[in-house]
Design an enzyme around this catalytic site. Sequence first.
Site, short mmCIF file in Angstrom:
data_model
loop_
_atom_site.label_atom_id
_atom_site.label_comp_id
_atom_site.label_asym_id
_atom_site.label_seq_id
_atom_site.Cartn_x
_atom_site.Cartn_y
_atom_site.Cartn_z
N THR A 1 72.24 -56.96 -14.85
CA THR A 1 72.83 -57.19 -16.17
C THR A 1 74.28 -56.73 -16.24
O THR A 1 74.69 -55.84 -15.50
CB THR A 1 71.99 -56.43 -17.23
OG1 THR A 1 72.67 -56.47 -18.48
CG2 THR A 1 71.80 -54.97 -16.84
N ASP A 2 75.02 -57.30 -17.19
CA ASP A 2 76.40 -56.84 -17.41
C ASP A 2 76.44 -55.46 -18.07
O ASP A 2 77.49 -54.81 -18.08
CB ASP A 2 77.17 -57.86 -18.27
CG ASP A 2 76.56 -58.11 -19.65
OD1 ASP A 2 75.49 -57.54 -19.96
OD2 ASP A 2 77.16 -58.89 -20.42
N GLU A 3 75.28 -55.00 -18.59
CA GLU A 3 75.29 -53.71 -19.30
C GLU A 3 75.59 -52.53 -18.38
O GLU A 3 75.93 -51.46 -18.85
CB GLU A 3 73.97 -53.50 -20.04
CG GLU A 3 73.72 -54.61 -21.04
CD GLU A 3 72.69 -54.28 -22.11
OE1 GLU A 3 72.34 -53.11 -22.27
OE2 GLU A 3 72.26 -55.22 -22.78
N TYR B 1 68.23 -47.95 -20.59
CA TYR B 1 68.02 -49.26 -19.94
C TYR B 1 69.13 -49.53 -18.93
O TYR B 1 68.87 -49.79 -17.75
CB TYR B 1 67.97 -50.38 -20.99
CG TYR B 1 68.13 -51.76 -20.38
CD1 TYR B 1 67.15 -52.30 -19.54
CD2 TYR B 1 69.29 -52.52 -20.60
CE1 TYR B 1 67.31 -53.55 -18.95
CE2 TYR B 1 69.46 -53.77 -20.02
CZ TYR B 1 68.47 -54.28 -19.20
OH TYR B 1 68.64 -55.51 -18.61
N LYS C 1 69.05 -49.78 -14.81
CA LYS C 1 69.46 -50.99 -14.08
C LYS C 1 70.60 -50.66 -13.11
O LYS C 1 70.64 -51.16 -11.98
CB LYS C 1 69.91 -52.10 -15.05
CG LYS C 1 68.79 -52.75 -15.85
CD LYS C 1 67.76 -53.48 -15.02
CE LYS C 1 68.26 -54.77 -14.39
NZ LYS C 1 67.17 -55.51 -13.69
P1 NAD Z 1 61.39 -59.70 -19.86
O1 NAD Z 1 61.21 -58.36 -20.49
O2 NAD Z 1 61.23 -60.92 -20.69
O3 NAD Z 1 60.36 -59.86 -18.65
C1 NAD Z 1 60.09 -58.83 -17.75
C2 NAD Z 1 58.85 -59.21 -16.94
O4 NAD Z 1 58.60 -58.15 -15.99
C3 NAD Z 1 57.59 -59.35 -17.79
O5 NAD Z 1 56.87 -60.50 -17.40
C4 NAD Z 1 56.79 -58.09 -17.47
O6 NAD Z 1 55.39 -58.26 -17.58
C5 NAD Z 1 57.23 -57.81 -16.04
N1 NAD Z 1 57.09 -56.39 -15.67
C6 NAD Z 1 57.53 -55.32 -16.37
N2 NAD Z 1 57.21 -54.18 -15.71
C7 NAD Z 1 56.61 -54.56 -14.55
C8 NAD Z 1 56.06 -53.84 -13.44
N3 NAD Z 1 56.11 -52.50 -13.38
N4 NAD Z 1 55.54 -54.56 -12.42
C9 NAD Z 1 55.49 -55.91 -12.46
N5 NAD Z 1 55.96 -56.63 -13.49
C10 NAD Z 1 56.53 -55.97 -14.53
O7 NAD Z 1 62.80 -59.65 -19.16
P2 NAD Z 1 63.89 -60.81 -18.97
O8 NAD Z 1 64.71 -60.90 -20.19
O9 NAD Z 1 63.22 -62.02 -18.44
O10 NAD Z 1 64.79 -60.16 -17.84
C11 NAD Z 1 64.52 -60.38 -16.46
C12 NAD Z 1 65.53 -59.63 -15.63
O11 NAD Z 1 66.84 -60.10 -15.95
C13 NAD Z 1 65.55 -58.12 -15.89
O12 NAD Z 1 65.71 -57.46 -14.66
C14 NAD Z 1 66.74 -57.91 -16.81
O13 NAD Z 1 67.30 -56.63 -16.60
C15 NAD Z 1 67.68 -59.01 -16.32
N6 NAD Z 1 68.62 -59.52 -17.33
C16 NAD Z 1 68.17 -59.95 -18.56
C17 NAD Z 1 69.08 -60.49 -19.46
C18 NAD Z 1 68.65 -61.01 -20.82
O14 NAD Z 1 69.50 -61.37 -21.63
N7 NAD Z 1 67.37 -61.09 -21.12
C19 NAD Z 1 70.44 -60.59 -19.12
C20 NAD Z 1 70.85 -60.14 -17.87
C21 NAD Z 1 69.93 -59.63 -16.97
O1 TDX Z 2 67.27 -56.56 -34.65
C1 TDX Z 2 68.34 -56.52 -34.01
N1 TDX Z 2 69.53 -56.43 -34.68
C2 TDX Z 2 70.73 -56.37 -34.05
O2 TDX Z 2 71.78 -56.28 -34.71
C3 TDX Z 2 68.37 -56.57 -32.57
C4 TDX Z 2 67.11 -56.68 -31.77
C5 TDX Z 2 69.61 -56.54 -31.95
N2 TDX Z 2 70.75 -56.40 -32.67
C6 TDX Z 2 72.04 -56.36 -31.95
C7 TDX Z 2 72.12 -55.37 -30.80
C8 TDX Z 2 73.02 -56.04 -29.81
O3 TDX Z 2 74.38 -55.77 -30.11
O4 TDX Z 2 72.21 -57.65 -31.34
C9 TDX Z 2 72.78 -57.53 -30.02
C10 TDX Z 2 71.82 -58.14 -29.02
O5 TDX Z 2 70.69 -57.29 -28.96
P1 TDX Z 2 69.48 -57.53 -27.94
O6 TDX Z 2 68.95 -58.91 -28.14
O7 TDX Z 2 68.55 -56.38 -28.07
O8 TDX Z 2 70.24 -57.55 -26.54
P2 TDX Z 2 71.17 -56.46 -25.81
O9 TDX Z 2 70.90 -55.09 -26.28
O10 TDX Z 2 72.60 -56.95 -25.90
O11 TDX Z 2 70.63 -56.61 -24.31
C11 TDX Z 2 70.30 -57.93 -23.78
O12 TDX Z 2 71.31 -58.43 -22.95
C12 TDX Z 2 71.46 -57.86 -21.68
C13 TDX Z 2 68.97 -57.89 -23.05
O13 TDX Z 2 67.97 -57.34 -23.90
C14 TDX Z 2 69.07 -57.14 -21.77
O14 TDX Z 2 67.84 -57.21 -21.04
C15 TDX Z 2 70.17 -57.75 -20.94
O15 TDX Z 2 70.35 -57.00 -19.78
#
Ligand code: NAD
Ligand code: TDX
Length: 354
Positions: free
Chosen positions: A137-139, A162, A166
């Site tokens: 992630t970019d975080e 988080y 990561k």
């Molecule tokens: P998600 O939370 O939707 O899915 C995570 C999956 O991992 C789920 O299916 C869960 O059951 C599984 N899991 C959790 N713990 C586990 C364990 N101990 N063993 C096996 N499986 C396990 O997450 P996502 O949004 O699909 O993100 C996927 C990846 O991409 C993550 O590594 C996250 O850090 C990264 N990422 C997400 C975003 C975003 O915006 N969602 C952006 C950048 C990077």
């Molecule tokens: O109810 C809300 N109200 C609100 O203002 C929620 C859930 C979020 N927010 C804000 C927090 C953040 O600034 O919105 C923005 C986006 O929030 P999230 O959807 O929780 O995402 P963020 O915290 O930015 O992280 C996401 O992007 C990077 C993913 O959850 C991560 O897994 C990924 O790595």
Amino acid sequence: MSHSPTSILVTGGAGFIGSNFLLRVVPHYPDVAFVNLDLLTYAGNLLNLKAIEDAENYTFVRGDIADGGLVNRLYDERRFSTVVHFAAESHVDRSIMDPLAFVRTNVVGTATLLDAARKTWMNDGSFGDVRFYHVSTDEVFGELDDTGEFSESTPYDPHSPYSASKAGSDHLVRAYHDTYGLPIVISNCSNNYGPFQFPEKLVPLMIVKAAAGEPLPVYGKGANVRDWLHVEDHVDAIDLILRNGRDGGTYCVGGRAEMKNLAVVETICDLVDEALEREVGTARKQIAFVADRPGHDFRYAIDPSKLESELGWRQAHTFEQGMRETVQWYLSNREWLDAVMDGSYREYLAEQYG
Ligand code: NAD
Ligand code: TDX
């Protein structure tokens, strides 16, 4: 140097991005065997994978990436050429409430997968055409003020449990490359949106609540900025980097679609009103400013030019069109929403928002 996968372990393939990845690659590469290892936490849902569940080149295994016995056995039995590692605890707000769960899965789980790869893949002191792809992630880069963008050379500066977990996993992946020569690639992506995202994250949460006429909880003043990318464009980038990215390389993936949270929520409100044929402006009245997230990163923005120039990646979705389709998807997939919004989700919402 390119990589040609023959047998891929996908971790976390029942989650949001992992399932979108499998839905694309399983039919696209019929000669490649895919094993999806997922614990099915609250965030994992096999309904996401209905379209491929019977495919001959796909197998699901329920299990924990931190379970060394299981992971080593799978590597031994399946002789994977490739790991694409999505599994993680992924929600920042949950990491504030339960940080150790994040350390366990994101750090210990990643280390377990890496160590099994090192042991299984090392043959006569060298690795063949194998690759460990770590999805990050970019975080990990921390936060920006009003200017600048993250790139591959930005120093790590994570703030939440988080993002710290990561960052720890990214460092371990790089350490296995630098110490043992394990072939790896890492990508760091901005915020994704699209189908199959658990409705705790901003976009699906706001769609569901806007449609239900409930308050829309915007943290602080809604001034924080995120860079949005459609999940299918992320998945496309992952497939490209997996095959053509440089060994040991890092790639930043982003949508060049920076927006303040309030603007994202207002866009969703208007799209929901339109789709439900209500007067536009109805949902905006539901916006409720609530207490800010502790340690809330102010702004993220990604410079994806390395990925564009080196590998020719281009995103296919504009924010406007992608968000319109996403709103439509959640409104027309009520059955999926009801299934994922189970007891634990309601409990969590009650804990968060009363
Ligand atoms: P998600 O939370 O939707 O899915 C995570 C999956 O991992 C789920 O299916 C869960 O059951 C599984 N899991 C959790 N713990 C586990 C364990 N101990 N063993 C096996 N499986 C396990 O997450 P996502 O949004 O699909 O993100 C996927 C990846 O991409 C993550 O590594 C996250 O850090 C990264 N990422 C997400 C975003 C975003 O915006 N969602 C952006 C950048 C990077
Ligand atoms: O109810 C809300 N109200 C609100 O203002 C929620 C859930 C979020 N927010 C804000 C927090 C953040 O600034 O919105 C923005 C986006 O929030 P999230 O959807 O929780 O995402 P963020 O915290 O930015 O992280 C996401 O992007 C990077 C993913 O959850 C991560 O897994 C990924 O790595």
